[in-house]
Design an enzyme around this catalytic site. Sequence first.
Site, PDB file in Angstrom:
ATOM      1  N   SER A 214       6.210   2.353  11.215  1.00 52.02           N
ATOM      2  CA  SER A 214       5.550   0.449  10.729  1.00 52.02           C
ATOM      3  C   SER A 214       4.001   0.926  10.071  1.00 52.02           C
ATOM      4  CB  SER A 214       5.591  -0.040  12.066  1.00 52.02           C
ATOM      5  OG  SER A 214       4.453  -1.047  12.103  1.00 52.02           O
ATOM      6  N   LYS A 215       3.948  -0.021   8.681  1.00 54.15           N
ATOM      7  CA  LYS A 215       2.944   0.080   8.321  1.00 54.15           C
ATOM      8  C   LYS A 215       1.718  -0.477   8.593  1.00 54.15           C
ATOM      9  CE  LYS A 215       5.057  -1.457   4.010  1.00 54.15           C
ATOM     10  NZ  LYS A 215       5.042  -2.569   2.498  1.00 54.15           N
ATOM     11  N   ARG A 216       2.161  -1.283  10.635  1.00 50.80           N
ATOM     12  CA  ARG A 216       0.771  -1.524  11.396  1.00 50.80           C
ATOM     13  C   ARG A 216       0.147  -0.218  11.854  1.00 50.80           C
ATOM     14  NH1 ARG A 216       3.602  -5.498  10.503  1.00 50.80           N
ATOM     15  NH2 ARG A 216       5.635  -4.205  12.258  1.00 50.80           N
ATOM     16  N   LEU A 217       0.984   1.031  12.322  1.00 52.73           N
ATOM     17  CA  LEU A 217       0.161   1.936  13.081  1.00 52.73           C
ATOM     18  C   LEU A 217      -0.784   2.919  12.202  1.00 52.73           C
ATOM     19  CD1 LEU A 217       3.591   3.064  13.872  1.00 52.73           C
ATOM     20  CD2 LEU A 217       2.495   2.194  15.093  1.00 52.73           C
TER      21      LEU A 217
ATOM     22  N   PHE B  87       0.673  -1.479  -0.340  1.00 57.92           N
ATOM     23  CA  PHE B  87      -0.267  -0.221   0.337  1.00 57.92           C
ATOM     24  C   PHE B  87       1.063   1.816   0.227  1.00 57.92           C
ATOM     25  CE2 PHE B  87       0.379  -0.888   4.955  1.00 57.92           C
ATOM     26  CZ  PHE B  87       0.242   0.992   5.529  1.00 57.92           C
TER      27      PHE B  87
END
Length: 488
Positions: free
Chosen positions: A255-258, A15
């Site tokens: 991070s991509k997850r934040l 993404f």
Amino acid sequence: MSNVRVRFAPSPTGFFHIGNAKTALYNWLFARGSGGTFILRLEDTDVERSKDEYAEVLCDCLQWLGLDWDEGPAFAHVPAKGDYAPYRQSQRGELYRGEANRLLDESKAYKCFCSKEELDAERERAAAEKRPPRYNRKCRNLSPEELGAKGDAPFAIRFKVMEGVTEIDDVVQGIVRTDNKEVDDFIILRPSGDPIFHLAVVVDDGLMKVTHVIRGDDHLTNAARHVMLFKALGYDVPIFCHHPLVHDEKGQKYSKRLPGANVLDWRKDGYLPEALINYLALLGWTPSDGRELLSLDELAEQFSIERLSASPSRFDLKKAQWLNGQHMRMLSVEALRDRVLPVLDKAGFDTSGKSSEWLTRMAAICQEKLRTLNDIVPYTDFFFVEPVAYEEKPARKLWSGADALDVMRTIRDTMLALEVWSADALKQRYEEVAESTGQGVGHYIHPTRLALTGKSVGPGLYELAELLGKETCVARIDRAIVYIEQLG
Ligand code: GLU
């Protein structure tokens, strides 16, 4: 147009991360501020991980952010443009092979026949002996006979690193020197004929006449190899500008997850692209006048790579949200109206029966309160659908007292008696009623709001009542009266 040529060269392997957006933005601002060219190039040589759908998302995000490009590949709804096509690395294989072979012919590179097993064993030996893993240059000086004896055995092409020091005068990082001894003879072309990233990026930058490489400082360690390649290939070496990556609160790469990592989430959550742009610009750059609230045009005018900061900045969701609120207030009411309409449509509200003037007024009475475009839904839903329930706590507080019914009946009579239905007239009458009964005006305002909207907060009461219209308001007060009677 100046000769400044910059590029944003993302790999469509996931993404669209805010860190990518920041790099795209800095390149775009620099190009627009200097009358240069902004190139979009897709680094899609990793066939396993690169996906068309990611490339489309990328195109979509850049368009949403308003970062238009002057040269770039074709996307589903955007034609290719520019004189240096193709702009997808996966379509430039011949160019890379040609340039790698040129280096071979000029003895600036050599064929390496070492097998993967041999190289792995060498790496393990180095690890056991606590040496850095280095290629032992076994194939660097093969004689013509030795080469001939290899027949058509598969080979990679390795770059011949020469002795000396490679120096980069990076706009952000300053002078960065690398002793070439630290750099392995690196592979530039695989036995399959596929290029290694370093070759592809340099050939592209060289052939596309890129003047400035503005990218994340995770690429700083690659820059020495790139400079060696630029020189060996006879291209002009661009000016480098490695800006720090975005960090989280702990000082780690964001991070991509934040939350907020994915640019699309900002759009989904109703943020304005200009606010995100403003925020990302400040995330590594300071305007000379210290102002914080800037439009895209103002940013392009003021931006300079010299003012990019060398220290990483931490992503601050709160500040981004604050900036969004500021940008929401900077919109003209007409612009706000046009931006919230799709949000209301998406929420399933039928806005088609409302005049443009009415919708503009609706936007105007909410403007000060909205933090995001999505906030328009809870702020205006009662205009489109009858409230199905009343918020419990305020209902209990406002409607369980002994005079609740009297208050509501007074409100009803007040409304019915009004000849001119306007916010001003309502305000005047409410104040008169409050004064005549010795109550604060809130004694009438709060129950009215609850009856009309089902909620305890929202746009200004008199304004929303004017927009709802007398008939609807009286009907909703009647409904509230029935509700209170049933409670009792
Ligand atoms: N494709 C690289 C990346 O996404 C960019 C390389 C470059 O800008 O030179 O990190």
